[in-house]
Design an enzyme around this catalytic site. Sequence first.
Site, mmCIF file in Angstrom:
data_model
loop_
_atom_site.group_PDB
_atom_site.id
_atom_site.type_symbol
_atom_site.label_atom_id
_atom_site.label_comp_id
_atom_site.label_asym_id
_atom_site.label_seq_id
_atom_site.Cartn_x
_atom_site.Cartn_y
_atom_site.Cartn_z
ATOM 1 N N CYS A 1 69.154 71.146 -17.561
ATOM 2 C CA CYS A 1 69.724 70.670 -16.297
ATOM 3 C C CYS A 1 68.529 70.365 -15.405
ATOM 4 C CB CYS A 1 70.684 71.703 -15.700
ATOM 5 S SG CYS A 1 70.084 73.404 -15.663
ATOM 6 N N SER A 2 68.422 70.984 -14.254
ATOM 7 C CA SER A 2 67.231 70.788 -13.425
ATOM 8 C C SER A 2 66.156 71.805 -13.794
ATOM 9 C CB SER A 2 67.590 70.884 -11.933
ATOM 10 O OG SER A 2 68.469 69.836 -11.563
ATOM 11 N N GLY B 1 66.965 74.672 -15.720
ATOM 12 C CA GLY B 1 67.257 75.231 -17.033
ATOM 13 C C GLY B 1 67.686 76.675 -17.052
ATOM 14 N N ASP C 1 70.763 77.698 -15.147
ATOM 15 C CA ASP C 1 72.164 77.797 -14.734
ATOM 16 C C ASP C 1 73.085 77.078 -15.721
ATOM 17 O OD1 ASP C 1 71.857 79.350 -12.351
ATOM 18 O OD2 ASP C 1 71.105 77.577 -11.320
ATOM 19 N N ARG C 2 73.256 75.780 -15.550
ATOM 20 C CA ARG C 2 74.122 75.010 -16.442
ATOM 21 C C ARG C 2 73.620 75.038 -17.882
ATOM 22 N NH1 ARG C 2 74.165 70.051 -12.190
ATOM 23 N NH2 ARG C 2 72.139 71.021 -11.772
#
EC number: 3.1.3.95
Length: 643
Positions: A417-418, A420, A422-423
Site C-alpha cells: 500500500c503506502s 506496507g 496496514d492494508r
Amino acid sequence: MEKSSSCESLGSQPAVARPPSVDSLSSASTSHSENSVHTKSASVVSSDSISTSAENFSPDLRVLRESNKLAEMEEPPLLPGENIKDMAKDVTYICPFTGAVRGTLTVTNYRLYFKSMERDPPFVLDASLGVISRVEKIGGASSRGENSYGLETVCKDIRNLRFAHKPEGRTRRSIFENLMKYAFPVSNNLSLFAFEYKEVFPENGWKLYDSLSEYRRQGIPNESWRITKVNERYELCDTYPALLVVPANIPDEELKRVASFRSRGRIPVLSWIHPESQATITRCSQPMVGVSGKRSKEDEKYLQAIMDSNAQSHKIFIFDARPSVNAVANKAKGGGYESEDAYQNAELVFLDIHNIHVMRESLRKLKEIVYPNIEETHWLSNLESTHWLEHIKLILAGALRIADRVESGKTSVVVHCSDGWDRTAQLTSLAMLMLDGYYRTIRGFEVLVEKEWLSFGHRFQLRVGHGDKNHADADRSPVFLQFIDCVWQMTRQFPTAFEFNEYFLITILDHLYSCLFGTFLCNSEQQRGKENLPRRTVSLWSYINSQLEDFTNPLYGSYSNHVLYPVASMRHLELWVGYYVRWNPRMKPQEPIHNRYKELLAKRAELQKKVEELQREISNRSTSSSERAGSPAQCVTPVQTVV
C-alpha cells in the site's frame, strides 16, 4: 512533522497476577461470571476480624459486619496487581436497554465496575479502562432534571456508558479525575496495567511464534530463497523483524540500496511460498518514484529475482492496495507506484481499498446506527450509508485475487500500500488464510497474527491508542478490526474449515483494547524488544491456549490441503451482529454460544470414542475370522456382521 511512534514509558516493573475471566470483560448487562478470579479489597475491613462472641453482645458490631458484607458484595472481583482507586455510591447507570439503575461505581487501575443490588440477579457492568476512548462531563452543578448531571464514557468497542451523579454528593469530580488518570496512563506517565499483571500459564504464549520454525515449515531456506540477518539490529528497517527472507542471489549490500528506494526502508520480503509451484507472496511499501518518475536498477533487479525464483511463470503481479487516484497523489509526496515500463513482465493491479481515515469515519457511522438501538425501518439504507460492508468486501476481494493468482495462476505476487503496515497486512494475512490450512488452526492463526501483523510492524499503539487520551488522533483506525471481521465472514461461508470459533475472534478484539496482555502493545518488534515485553507482560496466547475448549469450533474438520475461495459479494456478506450489536440484550442468544460449543465438543468426543470402539470391535472380529479361515481343522461359515 512525523509523530513519534515510541512506546516508551508504557510500563514499570510487574507484579504477580492471575488470569481473568473473559466473560467479565464482555458483559455489559449481566451479573459477573462465577468463574472470575478475584480477591477482596484490602481497603475493606475484614468481617473475620470481628469475633462472633462480641457480635452476640454488640448491636453496633452486628450492623458494622452487615455493612462490610454489603460493601464486599458491591466491590469488583480484583485481579492481583489491581487495586481500587475510587468508589462512588448512589450512582445511576443510564442503561439504554433496560432503563436507569442505581448502584455503586468503582474505578480500579484496570477496570470500570458498576454493580446494582436493586435487581435479581444483581446488575453488573464491567469494562476494562483500556477500552475507553474518552470521558466527558454532562451537565453542571445547576443542571435541572433527573439524571442530567454526570459522566459519559465513549468506548472503542462501540459502547457509550453514561452515569448520573447527585450534584450534592460531589463524587463526579473524583471519579472523572481517576478515570482520566488510569484510563490514559501513557498520557500521565503511568504504567499500562499489562505491566502489573503477571501469570505463569502451562504454555508461554511468547514462545508460540518462532520465525525460523515458521519459515522451515514453509521449506525455507531453499535454492531460491535465503534467510538474512541484515536487519538483526533493525538498521535496515526499524519496523521490520530481525530475520527476513529474500531472493538467494541478492547480497545484503544490494538490499540496502533497495531499501533506500522503498518507503520506510520496507523492501519486498517473503511472507509465504506455495509448497508445489513455489509461487510466492512478498510484501513491501511503495517505491519512492516521486513526480519525476525516478527509477532504481537495484529495485528492478530485485523484483526480477522474485519472479525468476518461480519457474512456473514468467510474470509477476504487483497488487497495490490503494485506489489508483491515491497512488498517483502519493507521487507528490515522493511516493508512487511501479511503472510497467520499468518493471518488465510485471502487471500492476490497484485494489481500491481506502485509507485509514476513510475507515475510521466508516466505523463512526456504523456505531451511530447500531448503538444503542437499531432503527428497523431504515436499517438497510442506514447500513449501506456507512460503507462498512463495502470496505470489508473490497479487502476480501483483494485478498481473493492474490490467493487465486498464486494458486490457480501459479504466479508470484508483490503486495503493498503506502507504508506496507496496514492494508498490506490485511491482504497478505487473509490470502495466506485462504491458501494454507495451518493458519486456520488456533495456533496457526496466532502465528499468522504474530508474523504478518506484529513482527512486520502494524502500528498497534498508534492505531488503537493504548493509554492515550488523544481520542481525536488522526492515526487511530480500525485496521485490525477489519481483518478480524473479514476472518469472521470467511468462517460464516466455511463453517467447518476453521478450528477456532467466534468467541476466539471476539476475545482477541476485546484484548486488543484491554491492555491486560502485552501482545498488542507497541508498534514494532524492535519496540517490544526494548520494552522487554516477553519478560514483563503476559501473552494473550498464554491465556487462550490454557483453555482451548472455550475457543474450539466443534464443526471443524481438517482441510489442510484445501484452498478457500470465499465469495466477496455484498449478497454473501453480513454485519457481524455477535460483535457490533452484542451489547443489546435483545440481540443476544439466551444461552451463551460458547457454552453450546462446549456441549457440542463433548458430544463429538463421545461419538468419536464410540466410533473408535466399533472400529476396534470390527477389527477384532475380522482378525478372528481370518484366523479361523486359515485353520484346516475348522470349517467356518461366513457370517455377515452389521454394525
